[in-house]
Design an enzyme around this catalytic site. Structure first.
Site, mmCIF file in Angstrom:
data_model
loop_
_atom_site.group_PDB
_atom_site.id
_atom_site.type_symbol
_atom_site.label_atom_id
_atom_site.label_comp_id
_atom_site.label_asym_id
_atom_site.label_seq_id
_atom_site.Cartn_x
_atom_site.Cartn_y
_atom_site.Cartn_z
ATOM 1 N N LYS A 290 -0.329 12.503 2.579
ATOM 2 C CA LYS A 290 -0.258 13.341 1.476
ATOM 3 C C LYS A 290 0.655 14.745 1.726
ATOM 4 O O LYS A 290 0.694 15.408 2.996
ATOM 5 C CB LYS A 290 -1.795 13.998 1.439
ATOM 6 N N ARG A 364 -8.577 1.381 -2.939
ATOM 7 C CA ARG A 364 -8.865 0.570 -3.983
ATOM 8 C C ARG A 364 -8.891 -1.109 -3.498
ATOM 9 O O ARG A 364 -9.208 -1.365 -3.348
ATOM 10 C CB ARG A 364 -7.677 0.371 -5.196
#
Length: 516
Positions: A290, A364
């Protein structure tokens, strides 16, 4: 935890640090709301005029403090805005009362007792005021006052010198302590909010004090206290079981992953729910790191697992006639020489393979393993909860979570349930044309698809792991799970406990045989 009491005493006669009254926004100035009649009488019927002189308008969230008039046992009156005066014969809705009570509790931080003389026309209104007051009274105590882990209390230093602690007691004026319905509402509010605060504490805990093993230990301890069954799969058991998604996300960290099953059963239950929570105790993005400015609050990426954990414990405390199993998919997503790389292929639990195009789309992956495992137990429905995508925040903002399902009626039901519980949500589609975007030339599917509609793509990915015939719902709580701005209503800065109220209400409906 703030104590809650029901009081039949007059607001004027109740000894407290402050009396909380409601004031609405009328056409000709502020209007004192029902519940404050005795207080208004002490001001000679001129409380509204005094408040107007002090600048009060009755706008929602507005707080005005003034010295109490003679004849009142409390030294201070705290008037909280309720917004517009409701239409004739309409009372204030539950969420308005929750928010007003929450604002008042925050304003009374550090006080011993607040007497809440807000409009309480029935049990539902009493429940709303109780919930709001207790939710608003929350403060994150780094020294464990709010029920954080023993580890946290030993290691964390309380650097917030301005934190005076929460309001110690909420006295609900107009509550009926001998009425079974009012007592039940108060008990529900207390149990519910204590569990929401459990979730908030976990979310606010720094990641160096809450890794996957620590989180699992918290679940085991709570299970022993409340008679729940737990099973914890460590990295060896996960490898033996073929949980490639959870292992793939966690393999870059020195703190190995865990999958926790925590279950509540009721002997007369007719419905079974499985709840799956994303529990990334810290998300650096992995190799797909990130950028600066996007990772400082990533301790909150386990908010879904915290919500699931809190919901199962709340169901047990409330004795709901439902079987409820929580799956906490716990991992820390870190970059290292052993971390999963973009382009790697993972073999998921159940046998499907996934090409990892972006290691920052890790939630996910852990959810997919847990959803597949949950489906093996054939529940009536599976609901997963996750701070899953920034795309959902772009679509719905910071206060609303998205709902996706494989069943239109269930999607409508979840939206209605969230509204009942006082949480903002919005139903979202699963467009079939976006499925092609997660095709992979080297695996059954990829963990990324089209950039536009990314929140929907994530839901489509998860749907691939739901067993045939099982109703499934997905709550993307990326927006409301962590409040980076200032507190508002009953919502504190930091972890909010988003989705717990919705999930508990869902469990209550399931206990009544209704899943939508």
């Amino acid at each position: 935890m703030t104590a809650l009491t029901l009081s039949t005493s007059s607001a004027a006669a109740l000894r407290a640090d402050a009396i909380v009254v409601g004031v609405a926004k009328g056409a000709k100035g502020p209007v004192v709301a029902a519940g404050a009649e005795a207080v208004d009488k002490a001001f000679g019927g001129k409380l509204a005029a005094v408040l107007e002189t002090l600048g009060a308008t009755g706008a929602e969230g507005e707080v005005t403090k003034l010295p109490a008039a003679s004849g009142l046992k409390a030294p201070v009156v705290l008037a909280v805005g309720l917004g517009d005066v409701p239409a004739k014969d309409d009372g204030y809705d539950a969420e308005t009362l929750r928010r007003a009570a929450g604002v008042a509790s925050r304003a009374l931080s550090g006080s011993k007792k607040g007497a809440f003389a807000l409009p309480i026309e029935d049990v539902a209104a009493a429940a709303a005021v109780a919930e709001g007051a207790l939710l608003g009274a929350y403060t994150y105590d780094k020294n464990n006052a709010n029920g954080g882990s023993a580890k946290n209390s030993k290691n964390a230093k309380d650097t917030d010198k301005k934190n005076n602690g929460p309001l110690a007691e909420v006295a609900l004026v107009g509550g009926k302590p001998r009425d079974k319905a009012y007592k039940a509402a108060a008990e529900r509010a207390t149990a519910l909010v204590e569990e929401i605060n459990r979730a908030r504490d976990l979310i606010n805990t720094p990641s160096n004090l809450l890794n996957p093993a620590d989180f699992a230990a918290e679940a085991v301890a709570a299970a022993k206290e409340h008679g729940l069954k737990t099973e914890v799969l460590d990295e060896k058991a996960l490898k033996k079981g073929g949980f490639g998604g959870i292992l793939g996300v966690g393999q870059g960290s020195e703190a190995p992953p865990r999958l926790v099953r925590i279950a509540y059963t009721h002997p007369k239950a007719e419905k079974t729910l499985a709840l799956v929570g994303k529990g990334i105790t810290y998300d650096s993005g992995g190799i797909s790191l990130k950028p600066a400015g996007h990772n400082e609050t990533m301790k909150c990426d386990m908010s879904g697992a915290a919500a699931v954990f809190a919901t199962v414990v709340a169901a047990a405390r409330l004795g709901l006639r439902v079987n409820l199993t929580g799956w906490l998919a716990l991992a820390e997503n870190m970059p290292s020489g052993s971390a999963t790389r973009p382009g790697d292929v993972l073999s998921m639990y159940g046998g499907k393979t996934v090409e990892v195009l972006n290691t920052d789309a890790e939630g996910r992956l852990v959810l997919a393993d847990a959803i597949t495992r949950a489906g093996e137990e054939k529940p009536d429905a599976i609901v997963d909860v996750a701070t899953l995508t920034g795309a959902m925040v772009l679509a719905l903002g910071n206060r609303t979570f998205g709902i996706m399902t494989n069943d239109e009626a269930f999607r409508t039901s979840l939206h209605e349930i969230a509204e009942e519980a006082g949480e903002q949500s919005w139903p979202m589609p699963l467009p079939t044309h976006l499925r092609k975007g997660i095709d992979s030339p080297v695996a059954d599917l990829a963990n990324m698809g089209e950039r536009m509609g990314g929140g929907l793509v994530a839901g489509i990915f998860l749907n691939e792991f739901v067993a045939d015939g099982i109703t499934w719902g997905h709550l993307d709580i990326a927006g409301p799970a962590f409040n980076e701005s200032g507190p508002f209503g009953y919502t504190p800065k930091g972890g909010t406990g988003a989705a717990v109220r919705t999930l508990v209400r869902l469990a209550e409906r399931a206990a009544d045989g209704d899943l939508g």
